[in-house]
Design a protein around this motif. Sequence first.
Motif, PDB file in Angstrom:
ATOM      1  N   PRO A  72      37.031  13.403 -74.317  1.00  0.00           N
ATOM      2  CA  PRO A  72      37.075  13.732 -72.890  1.00  0.00           C
ATOM      3  C   PRO A  72      36.113  12.877 -72.057  1.00  0.00           C
ATOM      4  CG  PRO A  72      35.764  15.356 -74.080  1.00  0.00           C
ATOM      5  CD  PRO A  72      36.295  14.416 -75.103  1.00  0.00           C
ATOM      6  N   LEU A  73      35.096  12.304 -72.709  1.00  0.00           N
ATOM      7  CA  LEU A  73      34.115  11.531 -71.944  1.00  0.00           C
ATOM      8  C   LEU A  73      33.836  10.206 -72.645  1.00  0.00           C
ATOM      9  CD1 LEU A  73      31.672  14.520 -71.400  1.00  0.00           C
ATOM     10  CD2 LEU A  73      32.959  13.367 -69.577  1.00  0.00           C
ATOM     11  N   PRO A  74      33.537   9.160 -71.875  1.00  0.00           N
ATOM     12  CA  PRO A  74      33.189   7.887 -72.521  1.00  0.00           C
ATOM     13  C   PRO A  74      31.917   8.057 -73.364  1.00  0.00           C
ATOM     14  CG  PRO A  74      33.545   7.583 -70.171  1.00  0.00           C
ATOM     15  CD  PRO A  74      33.499   9.056 -70.408  1.00  0.00           C
ATOM     16  N   ILE A  75      31.897   7.401 -74.509  1.00  0.00           N
ATOM     17  CA  ILE A  75      30.768   7.546 -75.428  1.00  0.00           C
ATOM     18  C   ILE A  75      29.880   6.305 -75.346  1.00  0.00           C
ATOM     19  CG2 ILE A  75      30.256   7.491 -77.920  1.00  0.00           C
ATOM     20  CD1 ILE A  75      32.482   9.573 -78.225  1.00  0.00           C
ATOM     21  N   GLY A 124      25.008   8.873 -77.078  1.00  0.00           N
ATOM     22  CA  GLY A 124      25.313   9.959 -76.154  1.00  0.00           C
ATOM     23  C   GLY A 124      26.638   9.708 -75.465  1.00  0.00           C
ATOM     24  N   TYR A 125      26.767  10.182 -74.280  1.00  0.00           N
ATOM     25  CA  TYR A 125      28.017   9.990 -73.549  1.00  0.00           C
ATOM     26  C   TYR A 125      27.719   9.789 -72.072  1.00  0.00           C
ATOM     27  CZ  TYR A 125      27.306  15.016 -72.776  1.00  0.00           C
ATOM     28  OH  TYR A 125      26.778  16.223 -72.450  1.00  0.00           O
ATOM     29  N   LEU A 126      28.745   9.468 -71.349  1.00  0.00           N
ATOM     30  CA  LEU A 126      28.591   9.160 -69.939  1.00  0.00           C
ATOM     31  C   LEU A 126      29.211  10.302 -69.133  1.00  0.00           C
ATOM     32  CD1 LEU A 126      27.364   6.648 -68.589  1.00  0.00           C
ATOM     33  CD2 LEU A 126      29.664   5.685 -68.476  1.00  0.00           C
ATOM     34  N   ASP A 127      28.385  10.934 -68.312  1.00  0.00           N
ATOM     35  CA  ASP A 127      28.895  12.008 -67.466  1.00  0.00           C
ATOM     36  C   ASP A 127      28.974  11.445 -66.058  1.00  0.00           C
ATOM     37  OD1 ASP A 127      29.627  14.338 -66.340  1.00  0.00           O
ATOM     38  OD2 ASP A 127      27.790  15.452 -66.816  1.00  0.00           O
ATOM     39  N   PRO A 131      24.122   8.677 -67.791  1.00  0.00           N
ATOM     40  CA  PRO A 131      24.107   8.739 -69.255  1.00  0.00           C
ATOM     41  C   PRO A 131      23.400   9.997 -69.766  1.00  0.00           C
ATOM     42  CG  PRO A 131      22.529   7.101 -68.472  1.00  0.00           C
ATOM     43  CD  PRO A 131      23.146   7.710 -67.258  1.00  0.00           C
ATOM     44  N   VAL A 132      24.044  10.678 -70.712  1.00  0.00           N
ATOM     45  CA  VAL A 132      23.441  11.867 -71.325  1.00  0.00           C
ATOM     46  C   VAL A 132      23.170  11.532 -72.780  1.00  0.00           C
ATOM     47  CG1 VAL A 132      23.758  14.300 -71.891  1.00  0.00           C
ATOM     48  CG2 VAL A 132      24.773  13.348 -69.806  1.00  0.00           C
ATOM     49  N   LEU A 133      21.899  11.565 -73.184  1.00  0.00           N
ATOM     50  CA  LEU A 133      21.601  11.195 -74.565  1.00  0.00           C
ATOM     51  C   LEU A 133      21.611  12.415 -75.481  1.00  0.00           C
ATOM     52  CD1 LEU A 133      20.986   8.494 -73.227  1.00  0.00           C
ATOM     53  CD2 LEU A 133      19.350   8.121 -75.055  1.00  0.00           C
ATOM     54  N   ALA A 134      22.791  12.866 -75.756  1.00  0.00           N
ATOM     55  CA  ALA A 134      23.010  13.966 -76.695  1.00  0.00           C
ATOM     56  C   ALA A 134      24.364  13.695 -77.342  1.00  0.00           C
ATOM     57  CB  ALA A 134      23.044  15.287 -75.935  1.00  0.00           C
ATOM     58  N   TYR A 135      24.602  14.260 -78.518  1.00  0.00           N
ATOM     59  CA  TYR A 135      25.883  14.008 -79.175  1.00  0.00           C
ATOM     60  C   TYR A 135      27.039  14.424 -78.272  1.00  0.00           C
ATOM     61  CZ  TYR A 135      24.049  12.700 -83.736  1.00  0.00           C
ATOM     62  OH  TYR A 135      23.454  12.047 -84.765  1.00  0.00           O
TER      63      TYR A 135
END
Lengths: 234, 420
Positions: A72-75, A124-127, A131-135
């Motif tokens: 659902p979100l870019p990684i 992490g992923y891109l919200d 950038p969110v540094l979590a799995y």
Amino acid sequence: MNQPLGTRSLDSFRDPIRRASVDVSIVVDEGAGTSAHVGEVIESSTAQLVAESVRLNGAPAFGQFVRVETEPLPILGVVHNTRTQSLEANRRPSAYGKSEEELRLEQPQIFELLRTHFDVFVLGYLDGTHPVLAYPPQPARIHSFVHVCSTEQTRALTATEQLLRSLLEAPGLPTDELLLATLSHALDAREPALRQAYVLRTGKELSRLLRDDYDRLSALVGRLKDRMNSKDSQ
Amino acid sequence: MPGSRRSNAPTTVARPGSSYSLLDLTAVKGQVDAMVAAQVDAPALFEERLVQAVDLLVEWGQPDRWQQLQQMIQKARVSWLFADFCGPFCEGIDAPPRPQHLSVAATDGSQIFPDRHEISPCYLLNIGYVLLHYGSGERALISSRPQLYWQDQDLYQEWGGRRTGVSRDVVGFRRSLLELTELAELAAASQAEGHPTVALTDGTLIMWSLEGRAPDFRDDCLGQIRGAFDLLAERRIPVAGYISRPGGSDLVNALRVAMCPMTVTQCDQCPGLQSAGEDLPVVRPCDPLEGISDGVLLRRLLQPGQRSAVFGSTSQILSDYGAHHIHFFYVHVGKEVARVEIPAYVAEDQQLLDRVHACVIDQAAKGQGYPVSLAEAHERAVVRGADREAFYRYLEDMFVRHDIRARVSLKGLRKRSAGI
């Protein structure tokens, strides 16, 4: 195959799907930030993924930040290993004693039988643009495209405090090498005037994170300084 | 027994403390030993006969002798295949240099045969394509294309007024034809894009096994063969069938006539038959040539890189090849002597002949003894046991998913799960 004899084009003989996208021509370094994808995910898990490089010998550099366009979100991740090898498990390359140019002229099949793969550690992923540094909630899907992070994305990613911790805590990675390489990409993404401050901040954070391991810290800081000096002299 | 097991899958079953194999090697061992013992003394004797055969070849292949042998062969009343001479054949011919820019097209095929014990009697042909451009650095084309045959007209055929299910050898013919017609197409497409091209295929160009087939089937196959050759000849693209370790003895058979003491060779009146008694074995005058193949013989005459003279084949089926009578030569590619078959338009055109010769030598050198393009085409085409399994399992899944009644034969079922 019902056309009259001798009217087909060469293209009609090429593989329609498989390996159609791999470009085996000699790689010209186009630098980071191009919009075209550089790889395609062929193995995926929450923490790690493997991608096949679009170009033979053309994987993103060691320590480069990459973005995987997936649902659902870019990684977001970092390249920590690259290898070029035979496409088929039971066929090993062997030495020819010829230059690459000679091989391209006289053994052109070789380059169709080799592939470059690179391993990505998921950070992490891109919200949105943040950038969110979590799995990520879901791993990247197989066959998702891998892009090199843009300058803005690299800047945002390397501005987070969690980055160093994520890298230091990553199991089974060449952590110190990776720290230095990612720092180099982080600096490239910043104006020269801002680099000094970034290095200072990174140094401080490292000394906090590695306060129990003085030898490792001093070695890292020493190499960091060397890296900075060589960047300045460039 | 856990899971299901099929005949093509590895048949070893892990059992604690024992290993299990279906072939009883201990039982074969005695027979293998006997076979080896019988062959130990053969080489010395063979060597002597081989030297004799080379002498014969050099003697009768001279510019002033070959026509005499040709006449003797034409008069002979025997049914073997002969090499048809087109000139003297006592010397090897050096390879010309390969043109710097040359493209080599190759195809190979393999199949999943129809299996009436499986859920569907369909079959599959897989063609591997290779097009390698030399001297230009252009990207190679390496691909494969599978084709599934499942419609009524594919599986049942009427030949000679009889409707029959398609058999393994018919599938084999289809595959050979497809290899050749697709090769012609690939080479034509390559040449049309400005690449001077040589077309290579694995194995013989002489479909001798069509002899004795129903006439309409045979005509259909031969029509396609002629069509492919017509296209290649019209575009002036040389094509060659490459036979590694050739077993043929067309040339040796010609030398048998040279050895024959009869004025007109006629095997049923062989002097060897008359001298044989109850306890005496039949010793024919041409027996020293027994067991020698053309390849073994020419290995002694040719230097690496050299080819023999071009010979015509006398295979019956070629009378239906139209203008494209198949010729052949032998060539020393370094590690072995291979047989190369070419249609008439190549044999008669020195430039095309030279191109094939140079190309074959270069290809074998690049592929450590076997043409690299054919080796790669094979790699693309081959359907391994595991692929076949996967294919049938997918087929089964799709049948089940769409509620199509599908049955594996009891024999097929038994193979999958051999209970005790």
